[in-house]
Design an enzyme around this catalytic site. Structure first.
Site, short mmCIF file in Angstrom:
data_model
loop_
_atom_site.label_atom_id
_atom_site.label_comp_id
_atom_site.label_asym_id
_atom_site.label_seq_id
_atom_site.Cartn_x
_atom_site.Cartn_y
_atom_site.Cartn_z
CD GLU A 323 -2.98 -1.04 2.32
OE1 GLU A 323 -4.15 -1.37 2.07
OE2 GLU A 323 -2.59 -0.67 3.43
CG ASN A 324 4.77 3.44 -1.86
OD1 ASN A 324 4.36 4.57 -1.61
ND2 ASN A 324 5.85 3.20 -2.59
#
Lengths: 682, 682
Positions: A323-324
């Site tokens: 989830e960058n």
């Protein structure tokens, strides 16, 4: 004695010549979770009395002595028997022990270590044989699950078992970041894990909302990033030893380069955008991300992992990587220039560049790298492990490409889905589109206990008993998948887990007391027994939560897989296939009558406990639904069509009742709907 | 607004001109434990809503920030309110906080530190003022106890309070030796202590049955003397910090020269008789004793205390000193010769010789010495503290001689005596035969939780809620001693203590589930609600217990001061003063009917749970007693003499019912006896 072979769940009974065990005992399914690979019942009893003793032979590690001593205490605790044997140590040996444990060698706490055992219980004794002490631990847990009772007292069912795990990586991830989970939470859950033969505790230790490890190299990390809630290194060592004594690996996760706000409070200069940063209090995906283009980042992580790879002995180090969102990277002209210059075509490739640099550091410190499935990228070498969470595609893709991989997609126990959903979620189903060689890359799976909506008080009720079903999925043969059998056995194991200090049942009762301000809890229990928290990610979308929001409301007391509601839905289904079934009818009417009259009682409680106000209309709807159900049953009993306006009004009521309130939902509405709809066909 | 002054428990109500608080709220006694020194109620409400914020001013220690943050979370947890304030730190300040906490200086964690506070709660805000942060902690606990509810929501009662403790040493001793109590047990009990303003955790760390501290100087102590159950130094430091953050001192006890078997397993050469020694498994007073006549003993203790005085920061070090039976000394010719040579006339004098040598060592390491009352001996200097346990005589004698002293006699909560017994046990009653100057030597007292018959599972139910009453005795003014008021408030605090993780209620429920093998617990609960474990030291005399005996039987689930039985006995007393009191009669008949029909249900449970067999006849007696009680009530209602043979048969039945079974006793027999005896006078 005639022996009858069982192939796991396929239970056949030949009742001839079975003199010892009472008939009701023979018919009874054994309460084993996970079910062993091979089991043969011999329908006799090994009587447990005060003379029970255990002895260990062979070449074991020290830890099996304390484990076996604990098993004795648990046996004594359940039966009240004053067992004659005290503490089992290397130097104290029982003469002719009734339970002989043979161990070839000390087990290593590493991936793939031998956990197999064989166990033979006859009327006259018990033998457990295993290559390693880990196998003996697994066998002892099976033995405890065989404890039963008849009118003569306590006994073990006699069996022959040969058992080993289907997958070598059987994990539970605990998020100690979003809400800090003190050491006692971790320890009691390690006990629960051992009881169902799980062998990896994946410890999520850094997040936007908190950096939870004492760091000597960079003490500002825990000093500024944790609000004072962090694990000291002494505590971590203690947990690692505690886990090892139960045959459980501890795999730490430091989630980078995203999910990194709390680190950047202390080190804003390593971020991809200027600081200052403060600890994140909300839930979601946030922008703060390490800057992968500057040398300082890797100098920092080199020193950081130099310390942390020493603290955590496991061969694997989890670097997160999920989830960058890349927003800071997109907005930073230096980073953009760097990408251009180095021919890095997108953020995913940039993260892969980062991962490769981190991998080199970890390799230098003799660690293998694990990451969430975002780390899968063409550039990555094959010696990393991919944890599949967004979908099974990454599991399949990883195995095809020759990466070791494991499954968490479908095991997200924070999403409050029913047990059977997780139970039937197989890392390696029969129709998996992989070759036999590719299948070997699938190591197993992990239940993930994310901590947005749990506290030390409620975590156990989210993990247990559902995780026992996942443990069975990962240990037992793939064809073990009878859902009804699983639920039946789960009820027993759930209650047995209490002996280990787990609070999933106790805290339900306590929360009812608190929610009613210590008044009569029955009306509230009647309601909460048939509601569940909303599923998947809707809880946060219905109300703004932060890391300091209360987790003591009705939604927190409510449990996944509300058992009373599940039973009711099952009974409705049975009833509708045979509406002359009077015994089921009586059960249904009993439930419905209870619910119909419940709201007036709950209203009185709300007056003295305003925290309940938010579920007042839900409680009203339960009573109204119950009334509709009773009316429908009457029409069915009388074989009389109710008329369209009745049906329409009830369907509208049921639509309304379906709506969540206080982030909870009624779990009996669909069943009542079936009843109402049935009346249309009368 | 008219203010009305309350002198503690003497509550007078003038109902004029009190517009805000509903009448039933004004009549209600506040649920404070301990009751403050001075309190004035103003019968208004401070409304608690989501805007509640707290701010700290002055010059406090860091720890008050986390304490106050915790108080916010507890407030939010009880009310379900999403409070707007997050984590309170030195750098985050709320604008115009509703609750202002003013602190003059950081408190020291030492005996006699200022714990006073004043608190003013009005409709518009809260002010807590204190010299030290410890005072603020005590005030915040009082504030939480003022939380109440009406039909409009949550509020705090408005009050003016000035409060300080009556005694500076208000302790709970936890025996971590006879059964090892893991760190989570200690921590949750420290939370409980802080909630009722106790300030000393006396930690009993060595015993015949176990040496429980990691010792670097002599690692064989914990390696050979603990079965692997010991506190690491890291854990001890963690506990000390945890306690200090709650304003609680940790006073360690190493019990010497007797109670020393576990030490001598590692160092038999220091014993007064030849070894070898093994860890003691039984309970009682044993012979193994350090040899006070050889230099090696003092060389050992010098090194030992050099390490331990560094580990434990408190000014005081407890050396036990109790129950040395002297048998090894009597039997050792060398020791006898030494005594003769040195003109030591008896064993008490020899122990005093030993204590004096130990005192010198402790003094060298800047520690003051505490010991059980056996250490009181003419030869001892005045700078030691005497803990009185065998009787009040030693307390009085110590004060007269000018020794500081504190009371544990009468606070032995392991003896399962009723709360009011402990509550009315005053270290300094009005008639104490001491001068004002002598009285100053009485520092306070300590509840003692000896661990022969408790496990981590049951310890909380032995400590709580009774210890809250002892806490009130040691904090509140001496004239606060209304037993009925205490019991009423205790019910509330007992339930509130659950929010801190204490298991005294939860584990009762869990033990019922386990004792019934997860069947319907009601019949068993009905029985156990009216029985108690046998008192004083009879449990061990009725059955041979060891350190590995099960503590999961009915006697362990049974609790001191069985509340249902106490209520019944009270109601019988009320009824017998007015046998026309129909409302009481109805209550009595309800109880008796429940009990009368209970045995047949319990018999069914016993069939599936043989652990209950031992209380079968007790259960039968309960039903028979109840029947006798109902018959007696009928005679009384009809004003009819029952006849001698009826009376005699019932009295015989009641005699029999009085006998303990399974180390438990029925607590309603005496009350039924009163009923039966009453019929004689009809």
């Amino acid at each position: 004695m005639k022996k009858i072979t069982f192939l796991w769940i396929l239970i056949l009974f030949f009742m001839s010549n079975l003199p010892i065990l009472a008939e009701n005992q023979m018919n009874k399914e054994l309460n084993l979770i996970p079910i062993p690979e091979e089991i043969t019942r011999t329908f006799d009893k090994f009587v447990i009395d005060e003379n029970f003793t255990a002895g260990i032979t062979g070449n074991p590690d020290d830890r099996i002595y304390q484990y076996t001593t604990n098993v004795l205490r648990r046996l004594s605790g359940r039966t009240g028997l004053f067992l004659s044997q005290d503490f089992i140590t290397k130097t104290t040996k029982a003469e002719n022990p009734q339970c002989v444990i043979k161990i070839d060698r000390p087990g290593k706490i590493v991936l793939g270590e031998d956990e197999s055992y064989s166990m033979n219980i006859t009327a006259s004794g018990i033998t457990i044989s295993s290559e390693t002490d880990l196998g003996a631990m697994r066998g002892l847990e099976t033995m405890l699950q065989l404890l039963d009772v008849d009118d003569k007292g306590y006994f073990l069912h006699t069996v022959e078992i040969t058992d080993k795990p289907r997958f070598p990586w059987r994990g539970l991830m605990i998020d100690g970041c979003r809400h800090f989970m003190p050491i006692d939470v971790i320890k009691r859950n390690l006990d629960g894990m051992a009881a169902v033969k799980l062998n990896v505790m994946h410890w999520h230790l850094s997040e936007d909302q908190g950096f939870r490890v004492e760091c000597n190299t960079f003490p500002r990390l825990h000093q500024l990033g944790s609000d004072g809630y962090y694990y000291t290194q002494a505590q971590i060592k203690d947990v690692i030893e505690y886990a090892a004594n139960r045959g459980i690996r501890v795999v730490p996760e430091f989630d980078i380069p995203g999910h990194a706000t709390s680190w950047l409070v202390a080190f804003p200069e390593l971020a991809s955008a200027p600081g200052p940063y403060t600890i994140e209090r909300k839930w979601g995906i946030f922008n703060p991300t390490f800057n992968p283009t500057i040398d300082e980042t890797y100098e920092f992580f080199d020193k950081f992992f130099a310390e942390m790879t020493g603290l955590f002995p496991d061969d694997y180090m989890h670097i997160g990587g999920d989830e960058n969102n890349g927003k800071q990277w997109d907005a930073n002209p230096d980073i953009q220039a760097f990408m251009k210059e180095n021919n890095i075509k997108d953020n995913h490739a940039l993260q892969s560049y980062f991962n490769n640099k981190i991998l080199k550091i970890l390799t230098k410190y003799d660690k293998k790298m694990v990451g969430w499935d975002e780390i899968l990228h063409p550039g990555m070498p094959k010696n990393i492990v991919i944890q599949s969470w967004r979908g099974k595609e990454s599991l399949i893709e990883s195995a095809k490409q020759g990466y070791q991989t494991m499954l968490s997609n479908g095991y997200y126990i924070d999403l409050i889905q029913p047990t059977d959903f997780h139970y039937l979620n197989d890392p390696l189903p029969d129709d998996m589109p992989l070759t036999e060689d590719q299948k070997k890359f699938i190591l197993g799976g992990e239940a993930t206990m994310w901590a947005e909506y749990i506290s030390p008080e409620t975590i156990d009720s989210r993990i247990w008993p559902r995780t026992a079903a996942i443990a069975e999925r990962l240990w037992s043969p793939g064809h073990v998948k009878d859902v009804e059998s699983m639920y039946k056995r789960l009820d027993i194991i759930s209650f047995r887990l209490e002996e280990l200090g787990l609070l999933h049942i106790k805290n339900y009762e306590m929360m009812l007391r608190r929610l009613t301000a210590n008044n009569d809890t029955k009306p509230l229990k009647t309601l909460i027994d048939v509601i569940e928290p909303v599923k998947i990610y809707t809880r946060g979308s219905q109300r703004q939560y932060t890391s300091y929001s209360p987790l003591t409301r009705v939604v927190d007391a409510a449990r996944p897989d509300a058992p009373v509601a599940r039973e009711f839905r099952k009974n409705i289904d049975i009833f509708l296939t045979d509406v002359k079934n009077n015994s089921i009818l009586i059960l249904l009417e009993k439930d419905l009558n209870l619910w119909q009259t419940n709201h007036s009682k709950l209203v009185e409680l709300i007056k003295v406990s305003p925290i309940l106000t938010e579920i007042e209309s839900l409680s009203k709807d339960l009573s109204d639904c119950a009334e509709a159900g009773l009316e429908a049953l009457n029409y069915i009993k009388e074989q009389k069509q109710p008329g369209e306006s009745w049906i329409q009004a009830r369907q509208e009521l049921l639509e309304k009742a379906q709506l969540p309130r206080g982030q909870t939902e009624l779990m009996i509405v669909s069943a009542v709907k079936k009843l109402v709809n049935y009346t249309e066909k009368l």
